[in-house]
Every structure is written in C-alpha cells, then in structure tokens.
Design an enzyme around this catalytic site. Structure first.
Site, mmCIF file in Angstrom:
data_model
loop_
_atom_site.group_PDB
_atom_site.id
_atom_site.type_symbol
_atom_site.label_atom_id
_atom_site.label_comp_id
_atom_site.label_asym_id
_atom_site.label_seq_id
_atom_site.Cartn_x
_atom_site.Cartn_y
_atom_site.Cartn_z
ATOM 1 C CG ASP A 23 -27.405 9.821 -43.785
ATOM 2 O OD1 ASP A 23 -26.656 9.449 -44.694
ATOM 3 O OD2 ASP A 23 -28.648 9.703 -43.847
ATOM 4 C CG PHE A 65 -29.904 1.853 -44.043
ATOM 5 C CD1 PHE A 65 -30.226 3.179 -43.790
ATOM 6 C CD2 PHE A 65 -30.308 0.878 -43.137
ATOM 7 C CE1 PHE A 65 -30.945 3.529 -42.647
ATOM 8 C CE2 PHE A 65 -31.018 1.217 -41.999
ATOM 9 C CZ PHE A 65 -31.338 2.546 -41.755
HETATM 10 P P1 IMP Z 1 -28.555 12.998 -40.356
HETATM 11 O O1 IMP Z 1 -29.319 13.983 -39.555
HETATM 12 O O2 IMP Z 1 -29.108 12.787 -41.722
HETATM 13 O O3 IMP Z 1 -27.058 13.255 -40.388
HETATM 14 O O4 IMP Z 1 -28.811 11.600 -39.743
HETATM 15 C C1 IMP Z 1 -28.362 11.246 -38.581
HETATM 16 C C2 IMP Z 1 -29.159 10.086 -38.025
HETATM 17 O O5 IMP Z 1 -29.858 9.298 -39.003
HETATM 18 C C3 IMP Z 1 -28.170 9.156 -37.378
HETATM 19 O O6 IMP Z 1 -27.878 9.571 -36.071
HETATM 20 C C4 IMP Z 1 -28.899 7.843 -37.443
HETATM 21 O O7 IMP Z 1 -29.747 7.712 -36.334
HETATM 22 C C5 IMP Z 1 -29.725 7.916 -38.709
HETATM 23 N N1 IMP Z 1 -29.032 7.213 -39.821
HETATM 24 C C6 IMP Z 1 -28.381 7.761 -40.864
HETATM 25 N N2 IMP Z 1 -27.855 6.825 -41.670
HETATM 26 C C7 IMP Z 1 -28.180 5.631 -41.102
HETATM 27 C C8 IMP Z 1 -27.897 4.264 -41.449
HETATM 28 O O8 IMP Z 1 -27.233 3.920 -42.449
HETATM 29 N N3 IMP Z 1 -28.398 3.335 -40.613
HETATM 30 C C9 IMP Z 1 -29.113 3.644 -39.491
HETATM 31 N N4 IMP Z 1 -29.383 4.891 -39.133
HETATM 32 C C10 IMP Z 1 -28.922 5.883 -39.924
#
Ligand code: IMP
Ligand code: MG
Length: 178
Positions: free
Chosen positions: A102, A151
């Site tokens: 994300d 999401f």
């Molecule tokens: P990042 O560190 O922002 O890249 O986020 C990574 C983590 O956030 C992922 O491994 C997920 O656990 C959580 N995450 C990000 N987007 C979503 C979503 O749309 N649904 C559920 N979990 C999410």
C-alpha cells in the site's frame, strides 16, 4: 452484530491462476538458489500457502509479523516488529511475501532490516499492489494484481481483524475513504 456485505472483487480462481504464474517465474529465477520465503503475518498467510504449493525449486520458509494499521482502514504510518524471523538471512536470497503493498512502508522497513542483516538479494512477491497509495518507493517484483485505491478484505486481509478467512478478495460495503 450487523452483517456487512462483501462484494467479490477478485475470485479465488483468478487468485489461484495468477499465483501459479508468479510461482513459475520464481521457479525460473531461483533455480539454483534455495531462497528463504518470508511470510509477512498475519495477512500474507493464505497467499503464502497458495504460492509455495506451486513452487517446485528447493526453498525454505520463515515468518515475520509486523504491524502498521492501528485500527480499521486508517494507517498510523508507523511500522513495528511483532515477531522476528527465526533464520539467518546472511548471504541468502530472500523473497518477502506480502498480501498487499500500500504505502510501501512495511516493505521498506523489512528491506532495510534484511539488508542490514546481510541478505544477498531481496525481492517482493505480493498478491496485491495499490501503486496510487505509495509513499515510499519499494521494489515489487512479483505482483498478483494491481488494484485501484479501494480498501479490500479477505484472502488474509482484514478490517479490524475480521474477514481474513474470506476465500476471495472482496470490498466491504461500509467502505471508508482514505
Ligand atoms: P503498507 O506498509 O502501507 O504498504 O501497508 C501494508 C499493510 O497494510 C498490508 O500488509 C496490509 O496488512 C495493510 N493494508 C493495506 N491496504 C489494505 C487494504 O486495502 N485492506 C486490508 N489491509 C490493507
Ligand atoms: Mg500485511
């Protein structure tokens, strides 16, 4: 407890077919390497299982738990280690297996830690990629599906720890923006 509707976004069959393609690419790239596949708990677990069952080259497993989402759909922007790897990654080829990239903060954090511990190479296999939301630039070598800024839940992914067991990727009808 009211029951929110989950709309199917990516079917279990599409996930299975696409994961098989990623595993074939991993087989090709890691023919002579015995990589360590690192499952990022909790969310990546179903995708990890799907992926490793399709990999035919020798490989090892490890697990790490990090958390970045404090509650609901809102990211705190911080990443913390909840559980560490059990193996040494020194001079090893490592594949980080994620449910979704994300902002990129989780992968960037793991990359920094694993490189500091002497990993020889590092790639990322992720079921989903939300490029629009990226804050930190990270490598995503094996991407199942690029998705728009929605999401999602299911296939390991949660909303307040719920819905991880849903066997497909879905969108909650109580979706919030951001
Ligand atoms: P990042 O560190 O922002 O890249 O986020 C990574 C983590 O956030 C992922 O491994 C997920 O656990 C959580 N995450 C990000 N987007 C979503 C979503 O749309 N649904 C559920 N979990 C999410
Ligand atoms: Mg995750």
């Amino acid at each position: 407890m009211s029951k929110p509707t989950i709309h199917e976004y990516i079917s279990r069959d599409s996930i299975a077919a696409r994961t098989k393609e990623l595993a074939e690419r991993i087989d090709e790239q890691y023919k002579d390497s015995n990589p360590i596949l690192v499952c990022v708990l909790k969310g990546a677990m179903p995708f990890f299982v799907e992926l490793v069952m399709n990999i035919t080259v020798p490989c090892e497993f490890d697990y790490v738990a990090v958390s970045s989402y404090e509650s609901g759909t809102h990211s705190s922007g911080r990443v913390k280690f909840v559980a560490d790897l059990s193996s040494s990654v020194e001079e090893r080829d490592v594949i980080i297996v994620e449910d979704i990239v994300d902002t990129g903060r989780t992968v960037a954090y793991l990359q920094k830690v694993l490189e500091a511990r002497g990993a020889q190479s590092l790639t990322v296999a992720t079921l989903l990629d939300k490029p629009e939301r990226r804050v930190v630039d990270v490598p995503t070598t094996y991407v199942g599906f690029e998705i728009e800024n929605r999401f999602v839940v299911g296939f390991g992914m949660d909303y307040d720890e719920q819905y991880r067991h849903i066997p497909y990727v879905g969108i909650l009808d109580v979706e919030q923006s951001g």
